[in-house]
Design a protein around this motif. Structure first.
Motif, PDB file in Angstrom:
ATOM      1  N   MET A 241       0.842  -1.192   0.000  1.00 23.88           N
ATOM      2  CA  MET A 241       0.000   0.000   0.000  1.00 23.88           C
ATOM      3  C   MET A 241       0.883   1.250   0.000  1.00 23.88           C
ATOM      4  O   MET A 241       1.837   1.341   0.765  1.00 23.88           O
ATOM      5  CB  MET A 241      -0.919  -0.011   1.222  1.00 23.88           C
ATOM      6  N   LYS A 242       0.554   2.202  -0.874  1.00 25.57           N
ATOM      7  CA  LYS A 242       1.270   3.476  -0.916  1.00 25.57           C
ATOM      8  C   LYS A 242       0.640   4.419   0.101  1.00 25.57           C
ATOM      9  O   LYS A 242      -0.519   4.796  -0.034  1.00 25.57           O
ATOM     10  CB  LYS A 242       1.181   4.082  -2.322  1.00 25.57           C
ATOM     11  N   ASN A 243       1.388   4.758   1.118  1.00 28.02           N
ATOM     12  CA  ASN A 243       0.893   5.634   2.166  1.00 28.02           C
ATOM     13  C   ASN A 243       1.164   7.092   1.829  1.00 28.02           C
ATOM     14  O   ASN A 243       2.300   7.455   1.509  1.00 28.02           O
ATOM     15  CB  ASN A 243       1.544   5.288   3.507  1.00 28.02           C
ATOM     16  N   ILE A 244       0.127   7.919   1.933  1.00 32.74           N
ATOM     17  CA  ILE A 244       0.233   9.359   1.716  1.00 32.74           C
ATOM     18  C   ILE A 244       0.096  10.050   3.061  1.00 32.74           C
ATOM     19  O   ILE A 244      -0.859   9.797   3.798  1.00 32.74           O
ATOM     20  CB  ILE A 244      -0.862   9.858   0.753  1.00 32.74           C
ATOM     21  N   VAL A 245       1.038  10.914   3.385  1.00 26.45           N
ATOM     22  CA  VAL A 245       0.971  11.726   4.599  1.00 26.45           C
ATOM     23  C   VAL A 245       0.771  13.171   4.173  1.00 26.45           C
ATOM     24  O   VAL A 245       1.510  13.692   3.325  1.00 26.45           O
ATOM     25  CB  VAL A 245       2.242  11.581   5.443  1.00 26.45           C
ATOM     26  N   ILE A 246      -0.235  13.827   4.740  1.00 28.70           N
ATOM     27  CA  ILE A 246      -0.558  15.211   4.403  1.00 28.70           C
ATOM     28  C   ILE A 246      -0.202  16.107   5.588  1.00 28.70           C
ATOM     29  O   ILE A 246      -0.568  15.810   6.731  1.00 28.70           O
ATOM     30  CB  ILE A 246      -2.049  15.367   4.052  1.00 28.70           C
ATOM     31  N   LEU A 247       0.500  17.196   5.306  1.00 31.73           N
ATOM     32  CA  LEU A 247       0.877  18.163   6.339  1.00 31.73           C
ATOM     33  C   LEU A 247       0.029  19.422   6.193  1.00 31.73           C
ATOM     34  O   LEU A 247      -0.103  19.965   5.084  1.00 31.73           O
ATOM     35  CB  LEU A 247       2.358  18.532   6.215  1.00 31.73           C
ATOM     36  N   ILE A 248      -0.542  19.888   7.308  1.00 29.51           N
ATOM     37  CA  ILE A 248      -1.398  21.074   7.298  1.00 29.51           C
ATOM     38  C   ILE A 248      -1.008  21.999   8.440  1.00 29.51           C
ATOM     39  O   ILE A 248      -0.352  21.589   9.394  1.00 29.51           O
ATOM     40  CB  ILE A 248      -2.893  20.704   7.409  1.00 29.51           C
ATOM     41  N   SER A 249      -1.475  23.250   8.326  1.00 27.59           N
ATOM     42  CA  SER A 249      -1.309  24.192   9.426  1.00 27.59           C
ATOM     43  C   SER A 249      -2.621  24.857   9.833  1.00 27.59           C
ATOM     44  O   SER A 249      -2.665  25.512  10.872  1.00 27.59           O
ATOM     45  CB  SER A 249      -0.305  25.300   9.057  1.00 27.59           C
ATOM     46  N   GLY A 250      -3.666  24.713   8.992  1.00 33.47           N
ATOM     47  CA  GLY A 250      -4.884  25.465   9.261  1.00 33.47           C
ATOM     48  C   GLY A 250      -6.156  24.718   8.958  1.00 33.47           C
ATOM     49  O   GLY A 250      -6.380  23.614   9.451  1.00 33.47           O
ATOM     50  N   SER A 251      -6.979  25.310   8.096  1.00 33.80           N
ATOM     51  CA  SER A 251      -8.342  24.793   7.863  1.00 33.80           C
ATOM     52  C   SER A 251      -8.369  23.434   7.190  1.00 33.80           C
ATOM     53  O   SER A 251      -9.339  22.687   7.329  1.00 33.80           O
ATOM     54  CB  SER A 251      -9.142  25.789   7.019  1.00 33.80           C
ATOM     55  N   GLY A 252      -7.317  23.140   6.431  1.00 36.19           N
ATOM     56  CA  GLY A 252      -7.260  21.827   5.788  1.00 36.19           C
ATOM     57  C   GLY A 252      -8.194  21.662   4.615  1.00 36.19           C
ATOM     58  O   GLY A 252      -8.561  20.539   4.280  1.00 36.19           O
ATOM     59  N   SER A 253      -8.551  22.756   3.934  1.00 38.00           N
ATOM     60  CA  SER A 253      -9.508  22.614   2.835  1.00 38.00           C
ATOM     61  C   SER A 253      -8.920  21.830   1.664  1.00 38.00           C
ATOM     62  O   SER A 253      -9.612  21.012   1.048  1.00 38.00           O
ATOM     63  CB  SER A 253     -10.010  23.982   2.366  1.00 38.00           C
ATOM     64  N   ASN A 254      -7.635  22.038   1.358  1.00 43.30           N
ATOM     65  CA  ASN A 254      -7.017  21.239   0.301  1.00 43.30           C
ATOM     66  C   ASN A 254      -6.883  19.784   0.730  1.00 43.30           C
ATOM     67  O   ASN A 254      -7.089  18.869  -0.070  1.00 43.30           O
ATOM     68  CB  ASN A 254      -5.653  21.814  -0.078  1.00 43.30           C
ATOM     69  N   MET A 255      -6.528  19.572   1.995  1.00 39.79           N
ATOM     70  CA  MET A 255      -6.464  18.198   2.510  1.00 39.79           C
ATOM     71  C   MET A 255      -7.815  17.515   2.366  1.00 39.79           C
ATOM     72  O   MET A 255      -7.893  16.359   1.912  1.00 39.79           O
ATOM     73  CB  MET A 255      -6.028  18.224   3.979  1.00 39.79           C
ATOM     74  N   ALA A 256      -8.893  18.207   2.739  1.00 34.80           N
ATOM     75  CA  ALA A 256     -10.232  17.621   2.635  1.00 34.80           C
ATOM     76  C   ALA A 256     -10.577  17.295   1.194  1.00 34.80           C
ATOM     77  O   ALA A 256     -11.186  16.254   0.907  1.00 34.80           O
ATOM     78  CB  ALA A 256     -11.262  18.572   3.238  1.00 34.80           C
ATOM     79  N   ALA A 257     -10.175  18.169   0.258  1.00 31.70           N
ATOM     80  CA  ALA A 257     -10.438  17.909  -1.162  1.00 31.70           C
ATOM     81  C   ALA A 257      -9.685  16.670  -1.632  1.00 31.70           C
ATOM     82  O   ALA A 257     -10.202  15.860  -2.420  1.00 31.70           O
ATOM     83  CB  ALA A 257     -10.039  19.126  -1.997  1.00 31.70           C
TER      84      ALA A 257
END
Length: 199
Positions: A1-17
């Motif tokens: 499985m290819k694991n993706i880790v997302i780094l955020i600092s705020g609202s996370g709208s791009n992460m949610a997308a």
């Protein structure tokens, strides 16, 4: 499985997308990939709650807890590496990363920047575009290199600058395109053939 880790600092709208696209487009089936974790440098980042609601592991590595940028980046890398990441995605992560951190994830660290790079690297991109009289602004998805907001470009999208635009109205229109283009660029990255292993 290819694991993706997302780094955020705020609202996370791009992460949610990105999370929505992964689910909607079946990244697990198509690419054998999943969003493994969302990590923030701020405990109060609203995006953490969004990730938890989706059943995604979250972690906080607070930059204020470290005396140096190098110490913070070292702790952040340890948290990321615990997820055995194939890809690390910066989604509104408001920290300048050290060369050692960038080198550690060379070729598998992506960022989105709210301008048509190489124009307007850094901050205040929308205001600077308006002040320069640009007719077009936009966004860029790129691989992260040591030089800030440079690196190989993976995707771009142009957004017209309207005569009555403010930095805020332009930013809102660009962000809507970010939510579409960033997941597409990540999917294209995941679809790349694996590099050949030396004989």
């Amino acid at each position: 499985m290819k694991n993706i880790v997302i780094l955020i600092s705020g609202s996370g709208s791009n992460m949610a997308a990105i999370v929505r696209a992964a689910e909607r487009e079946g990244w697990a089936r198509r690419f054998d990939a999943r969003i493994a974790a969302v990590i923030s440098n701020k405990a109060d980042a609203a995006g953490l709650a969004i990730a938890r609601a989706q059943g995604i592991a979250t972690e906080v590595v607070a930059h204020k807890d470290f005396d140096t940028r190098e110490a913070f980046d070292g702790a952040l890398a340890r948290a990321i590496d615990a997820q055995a990441p194939t890809l690390v995605v910066l989604a509104g992560f408001m920290r300048i990363l050290t060369p050692a951190f960038v080198a550690h994830y060379e070729g598998r660290l992506l960022n989105i920047h709210p301008s048509l790079l190489p124009a307007f690297p850094g901050l205040r991109t929308h205001q600077r575009a308006i002040e320069a009289g640009c007719r077009v602004a936009g966004l860029t998805v790129h691989e992260v290199t040591v030089e800030l907001d440079h690196g190989p470009i993976l995707a771009q999208a142009a957004v017209p600058v309207m005569p009555d635009d403010t930095a805020d109205t332009l930013a809102a229109r660009v962000l809507a395109h970010e939510h579409r283009v960033y997941p597409q660029a990540i999917a294209a990255w995941l679809a790349r053939p694996a590099p050949a292993t030396p004989a």
